[in-house]
Design an enzyme around this catalytic site. Sequence first.
Site, PDB file in Angstrom:
ATOM      1  N   HIS A  22       0.831  -1.206   0.000  1.00 35.59           N
ATOM      2  CA  HIS A  22       0.000   0.000   0.000  1.00 35.59           C
ATOM      3  C   HIS A  22       0.865   1.255   0.000  1.00 35.59           C
ATOM      4  O   HIS A  22       1.804   1.379   0.777  1.00 35.59           O
ATOM      5  CB  HIS A  22      -0.923   0.028   1.223  1.00 35.59           C
ATOM      6  CG  HIS A  22      -1.956  -1.039   1.206  1.00 35.59           C
ATOM      7  ND1 HIS A  22      -2.915  -1.114   0.238  1.00 35.59           N
ATOM      8  CD2 HIS A  22      -2.172  -2.082   2.037  1.00 35.59           C
ATOM      9  CE1 HIS A  22      -3.691  -2.148   0.463  1.00 35.59           C
ATOM     10  NE2 HIS A  22      -3.251  -2.767   1.547  1.00 35.59           N
ATOM     11  N   ASP A  30       8.613   7.615 -20.584  1.00 33.96           N
ATOM     12  CA  ASP A  30       9.076   7.438 -21.961  1.00 33.96           C
ATOM     13  C   ASP A  30      10.593   7.568 -22.026  1.00 33.96           C
ATOM     14  O   ASP A  30      11.265   7.759 -21.016  1.00 33.96           O
ATOM     15  CB  ASP A  30       8.372   8.416 -22.905  1.00 33.96           C
ATOM     16  CG  ASP A  30       8.735   9.866 -22.675  1.00 33.96           C
ATOM     17  OD1 ASP A  30       9.687  10.164 -21.923  1.00 33.96           O
ATOM     18  OD2 ASP A  30       8.073  10.728 -23.260  1.00 33.96           O
ATOM     19  N   ARG A 110       4.361  18.871 -14.617  1.00 32.61           N
ATOM     20  CA  ARG A 110       5.619  18.214 -14.966  1.00 32.61           C
ATOM     21  C   ARG A 110       6.613  18.131 -13.818  1.00 32.61           C
ATOM     22  O   ARG A 110       7.113  17.057 -13.474  1.00 32.61           O
ATOM     23  CB  ARG A 110       6.252  18.938 -16.155  1.00 32.61           C
ATOM     24  CG  ARG A 110       7.587  18.383 -16.567  1.00 32.61           C
ATOM     25  CD  ARG A 110       8.175  19.193 -17.702  1.00 32.61           C
ATOM     26  NE  ARG A 110       9.522  18.748 -17.998  1.00 32.61           N
ATOM     27  CZ  ARG A 110      10.369  19.447 -18.711  1.00 32.61           C
ATOM     28  NH1 ARG A 110      10.022  20.609 -19.225  1.00 32.61           N
ATOM     29  NH2 ARG A 110      11.574  18.990 -18.945  1.00 32.61           N
TER      30      ARG A 110
END
Length: 135
Positions: A22, A30, A110
């Site tokens: 948990h 990428d 980001r």
Amino acid sequence: MLKGIPSILSPELLKILMEMGHGDTIAIGDGNFPHASIAKNSILVRLDGHGAVEVLDAILTLFPLDTYVDAPVSLMEVVPGDTVVPVIWEAYKALLNYYEPETEVHKIERFAYYERAKKAYAARSKMQHPEQFWK
């Protein structure tokens, strides 16, 4: 030899999935994601040549999402001003709907994503698609 385990899941990744509990996260990114520097405090798993949808499908056949957290799935937001349209997100949602119906997908800015990725239990590298988090 084990039966029923997708061959894309390496022994290393299977071990990691078995160890996770948990609140543990795995960051899937990428080829442009800075895995080596982000994963200094976690386990870096390379699965070169395999796409995000293929890997996600294999993981979700064995690995349940954590229902005890607010956001079991998070994607890195598109950077404001960028013209990229991450059409692959629809494929992620289709897989989530199949394996984990009603799972909400959250988006993270980001640099906030990078900070969160630094705390991941494991990071999977060298995909060709936008980054995502799975718990």
